[in-house]
Design a protein around this motif. Structure first.
Motif, PDB file in Angstrom:
ATOM      1  N   ASN A 300       0.816  -1.218   0.000  1.00 49.67           N
ATOM      2  CA  ASN A 300       0.000   0.000   0.000  1.00 49.67           C
ATOM      3  C   ASN A 300       0.850   1.268   0.000  1.00 49.67           C
ATOM      4  O   ASN A 300       0.352   2.360  -0.293  1.00 49.67           O
ATOM      5  N   LEU A 301       2.146   1.112   0.328  1.00 52.14           N
ATOM      6  CA  LEU A 301       3.045   2.270   0.349  1.00 52.14           C
ATOM      7  C   LEU A 301       4.084   2.191  -0.763  1.00 52.14           C
ATOM      8  O   LEU A 301       5.039   2.978  -0.784  1.00 52.14           O
ATOM      9  N   ALA A 302       3.919   1.242  -1.692  1.00 51.85           N
ATOM     10  CA  ALA A 302       4.909   1.046  -2.761  1.00 51.85           C
ATOM     11  C   ALA A 302       5.065   2.290  -3.625  1.00 51.85           C
ATOM     12  O   ALA A 302       6.171   2.609  -4.071  1.00 51.85           O
ATOM     13  N   LEU A 303       3.972   3.005  -3.871  1.00 56.20           N
ATOM     14  CA  LEU A 303       4.026   4.203  -4.700  1.00 56.20           C
ATOM     15  C   LEU A 303       4.959   5.243  -4.091  1.00 56.20           C
ATOM     16  O   LEU A 303       5.756   5.882  -4.807  1.00 56.20           O
ATOM     17  N   LEU A 304       4.884   5.398  -2.782  1.00 57.24           N
ATOM     18  CA  LEU A 304       5.779   6.329  -2.092  1.00 57.24           C
ATOM     19  C   LEU A 304       7.208   5.785  -2.049  1.00 57.24           C
ATOM     20  O   LEU A 304       8.170   6.488  -2.364  1.00 57.24           O
ATOM     21  N   ARG A 305       7.331   4.527  -1.648  1.00 59.38           N
ATOM     22  CA  ARG A 305       8.645   3.927  -1.440  1.00 59.38           C
ATOM     23  C   ARG A 305       9.494   3.898  -2.716  1.00 59.38           C
ATOM     24  O   ARG A 305      10.721   4.009  -2.663  1.00 59.38           O
ATOM     25  N   ASN A 306       8.827   3.777  -3.855  1.00 58.88           N
ATOM     26  CA  ASN A 306       9.543   3.696  -5.133  1.00 58.88           C
ATOM     27  C   ASN A 306       9.833   5.053  -5.756  1.00 58.88           C
ATOM     28  O   ASN A 306      10.478   5.134  -6.803  1.00 58.88           O
ATOM     29  N   HIS A 307       9.387   6.116  -5.117  1.00 56.03           N
ATOM     30  CA  HIS A 307       9.640   7.458  -5.645  1.00 56.03           C
ATOM     31  C   HIS A 307      11.127   7.794  -5.482  1.00 56.03           C
ATOM     32  O   HIS A 307      11.760   7.444  -4.472  1.00 56.03           O
ATOM     33  N   SER A 308      11.682   8.477  -6.452  1.00 60.97           N
ATOM     34  CA  SER A 308      13.121   8.792  -6.450  1.00 60.97           C
ATOM     35  C   SER A 308      13.543   9.650  -5.264  1.00 60.97           C
ATOM     36  O   SER A 308      14.713   9.634  -4.865  1.00 60.97           O
ATOM     37  N   ASP A 309      12.615  10.417  -4.690  1.00 59.48           N
ATOM     38  CA  ASP A 309      12.955  11.291  -3.570  1.00 59.48           C
ATOM     39  C   ASP A 309      12.632  10.687  -2.202  1.00 59.48           C
ATOM     40  O   ASP A 309      12.831  11.341  -1.178  1.00 59.48           O
ATOM     41  N   PHE A 310      12.118   9.447  -2.197  1.00 62.91           N
ATOM     42  CA  PHE A 310      11.700   8.859  -0.916  1.00 62.91           C
ATOM     43  C   PHE A 310      12.886   8.639   0.013  1.00 62.91           C
ATOM     44  O   PHE A 310      12.774   8.807   1.232  1.00 62.91           O
ATOM     45  N   SER A 311      14.040   8.311  -0.566  1.00 57.64           N
ATOM     46  CA  SER A 311      15.231   8.081   0.256  1.00 57.64           C
ATOM     47  C   SER A 311      15.601   9.347   1.026  1.00 57.64           C
ATOM     48  O   SER A 311      15.947   9.288   2.215  1.00 57.64           O
ATOM     49  N   ASP A 312      15.514  10.506   0.361  1.00 58.51           N
ATOM     50  CA  ASP A 312      15.810  11.782   1.031  1.00 58.51           C
ATOM     51  C   ASP A 312      14.818  12.039   2.159  1.00 58.51           C
ATOM     52  O   ASP A 312      15.188  12.520   3.233  1.00 58.51           O
ATOM     53  N   PHE A 313      13.553  11.726   1.899  1.00 60.67           N
ATOM     54  CA  PHE A 313      12.531  11.881   2.944  1.00 60.67           C
ATOM     55  C   PHE A 313      12.865  11.005   4.145  1.00 60.67           C
ATOM     56  O   PHE A 313      12.818  11.467   5.302  1.00 60.67           O
ATOM     57  N   LEU A 314      13.186   9.743   3.900  1.00 63.84           N
ATOM     58  CA  LEU A 314      13.414   8.800   5.000  1.00 63.84           C
ATOM     59  C   LEU A 314      14.649   9.189   5.819  1.00 63.84           C
ATOM     60  O   LEU A 314      14.639   9.096   7.051  1.00 63.84           O
ATOM     61  N   VAL A 315      15.688   9.650   5.146  1.00 63.21           N
ATOM     62  CA  VAL A 315      16.880  10.112   5.867  1.00 63.21           C
ATOM     63  C   VAL A 315      16.525  11.284   6.772  1.00 63.21           C
ATOM     64  O   VAL A 315      16.934  11.339   7.941  1.00 63.21           O
ATOM     65  N   ALA A 316      15.762  12.243   6.259  1.00 60.07           N
ATOM     66  CA  ALA A 316      15.362  13.408   7.051  1.00 60.07           C
ATOM     67  C   ALA A 316      14.488  12.983   8.216  1.00 60.07           C
ATOM     68  O   ALA A 316      14.623  13.498   9.332  1.00 60.07           O
ATOM     69  N   LYS A 317      13.586  12.018   7.984  1.00 63.97           N
ATOM     70  CA  LYS A 317      12.692  11.541   9.031  1.00 63.97           C
ATOM     71  C   LYS A 317      13.476  10.829  10.140  1.00 63.97           C
ATOM     72  O   LYS A 317      13.228  11.050  11.338  1.00 63.97           O
ATOM     73  N   VAL A 318      14.413   9.992   9.741  1.00 62.86           N
ATOM     74  CA  VAL A 318      15.220   9.263  10.720  1.00 62.86           C
ATOM     75  C   VAL A 318      16.056  10.233  11.544  1.00 62.86           C
ATOM     76  O   VAL A 318      16.137  10.106  12.798  1.00 62.86           O
ATOM     77  N   ASN A 319      16.686  11.208  10.907  1.00 63.87           N
ATOM     78  CA  ASN A 319      17.461  12.205  11.646  1.00 63.87           C
ATOM     79  C   ASN A 319      16.619  12.948  12.662  1.00 63.87           C
ATOM     80  O   ASN A 319      17.055  13.234  13.783  1.00 63.87           O
ATOM     81  N   ASP A 320      15.391  13.242  12.271  1.00 65.37           N
ATOM     82  CA  ASP A 320      14.480  13.968  13.162  1.00 65.37           C
ATOM     83  C   ASP A 320      14.080  13.107  14.364  1.00 65.37           C
ATOM     84  O   ASP A 320      14.083  13.569  15.500  1.00 65.37           O
ATOM     85  N   LEU A 321      13.767  11.841  14.105  1.00 62.77           N
ATOM     86  CA  LEU A 321      13.350  10.943  15.171  1.00 62.77           C
ATOM     87  C   LEU A 321      14.480  10.701  16.181  1.00 62.77           C
ATOM     88  O   LEU A 321      14.254  10.682  17.396  1.00 62.77           O
ATOM     89  N   VAL A 322      15.696  10.528  15.685  1.00 56.89           N
ATOM     90  CA  VAL A 322      16.822  10.233  16.566  1.00 56.89           C
ATOM     91  C   VAL A 322      17.197  11.465  17.398  1.00 56.89           C
ATOM     92  O   VAL A 322      17.643  11.345  18.549  1.00 56.89           O
ATOM     93  N   SER A 323      16.989  12.635  16.859  1.00 61.14           N
ATOM     94  CA  SER A 323      17.362  13.869  17.564  1.00 61.14           C
ATOM     95  C   SER A 323      16.415  14.185  18.717  1.00 61.14           C
ATOM     96  O   SER A 323      16.749  15.006  19.573  1.00 61.14           O
ATOM     97  N   LYS A 324      15.246  13.562  18.739  1.00 59.54           N
ATOM     98  CA  LYS A 324      14.265  13.899  19.766  1.00 59.54           C
ATOM     99  C   LYS A 324      14.574  13.168  21.079  1.00 59.54           C
ATOM    100  O   LYS A 324      15.141  12.093  21.091  1.00 59.54           O
TER     101      LYS A 324
END
Length: 324
Positions: A300-324
């Motif tokens: 159900n999330l394949a459309l997002l996961r396969n987007h060329s910019d999803f990796s940048d999103f996930l890196v930003a999300k992980v950095n945000d989560l770890v910083s909290k």
């Protein structure tokens, strides 16, 4: 049901008789019951009669028309009924009985007898020593359990996975790569594959470290070693994850209702990964690996996961989560 208590009965037998592997089940059964191998109709694997009847020795009947290794497990199971003190009367162990046909008490006794049989045939102490000795090739370890304990491949598979460290998955597939069974070691974050799924190495466990394969005539057992940490890809994007996610949605031209639904689903997956990793020493690499492992099978999330910019999103999300 008390799993630990039931398994202890099997452990006591090993200690009492200094049992070696493979267990001589006929000899052990004869100490406690009258044993007979005989054809039994209606897909019945075995029968125990006169359990705990005063003045009578218990009787065990094993269906000798079943495959040999199945007969061994059945006999170990029946010995369990004889040994476990609260199993009484007559018990039919049948593959043809559905849960609606029997009482809760019956299924509790069946579960207890299975726990007993598993511990009797493949003792915990022995399995732990094997795993501690070598994890270089799990397929070879799997075959060693089969040969030494004289059990079926599937029984050895489900037993072995209980003692492997975090980060191991097995997938049993037929000749068409259709999943028949799947399981994972304790605390492994990646989900297992549902029965009937078509295994595809290009889309399943793509981040894995190693695949070990054990071939049998009808089933292939794939042992997959997964990383506990995955290095984050380098990102030149300085946008925060919210901005990046919205940019992805805009490029996909998704309606606001669809965006909202996918955001909720994505937050659920990433939130679960974050909660699991937070139970230990959290690092960006551990969280990134956990997120990838939880995201990969989500169609159900394949459309997002396969987007060329999803990796940048996930890196930003992980950095945000770890910083909290």
């Amino acid at each position: 049901m008390n799993e630990v208590c039931v398994k202890n009965y099997a452990k006591r037998l090993h200690a009492k008789y200094c049992i070696t592997l493979p267990v001589d089940l006929d000899d052990l059964a004869s100490k406690y019951a009258i044993l007979e191998y005989t054809p039994i109709p209606m897909d019945v694997d075995g029968v125990c009669t006169d359990l705990k009847v005063k003045g009578k020795k218990a009787r065990i009947y094993v269906n000798n028309e079943m495959p040999p290794k199945r007969q061994r497990f059945t006999l170990a199971h029946e010995i369990g009924h004889v040994i476990i003190p609260w199993h009484t009367g007559t018990i039919f162990d049948s593959t043809g009985i559905s849960e609606s046909d029997c009482s809760v008490e019956y299924w509790e006794m069946e579960g207890e007898a299975n726990w007993f049989a598993t511990e009797l045939l493949m003792p915990e102490e022995w399995l732990r020593s094997l795993v501690d000795t070598s994890l270089e090739n799990i397929a070879k370890l799997h075959q060693k359990v089969v040969d030494k304990a004289n059990v079926s491949h599937i029984a050895a598979c489900f037993r072995l996975i209980q003692f492997l460290p975090k980060g191991y998955v097995f997938v049993a597939v037929d000749s068409n790569f259709c999943v028949k069974y799947s399981g994972k070691s304790v605390e492994t974050i990646a989900p297992t594959l549902a029965q009937g799924t078509q295994l595809d190495k290009k889309k399943h466990y793509t981040y894995s470290l190693k695949w070990d394969v054990l071939e049998t005539p009808s089933i292939a057992y794939l042992w997959i070693h997964l990383p506990t940490e995955i290095e984050l890809p380098h990102s030149h994007d300085c946008c925060d994850w919210r901005t990046r996610l919205q940019s992805i949605f805009n490029s996909l031209e998704l309606e606001s209702s669809h965006q909202k639904k996918m955001t909720q689903q994505l937050n659920g997956v990433l939130g679960f990964a974050n909660s699991v990793v937070k139970q230990g020493d959290i690092t960006k690499e551990k969280l990134y690996g956990a997120c990838l492992q939880r995201l990969e099978p989500k169609e159900n999330l394949a459309l997002l996961r396969n987007h060329s910019d999803f990796s940048d999103f996930l890196v930003a999300k992980v950095n945000d989560l770890v910083s909290k």
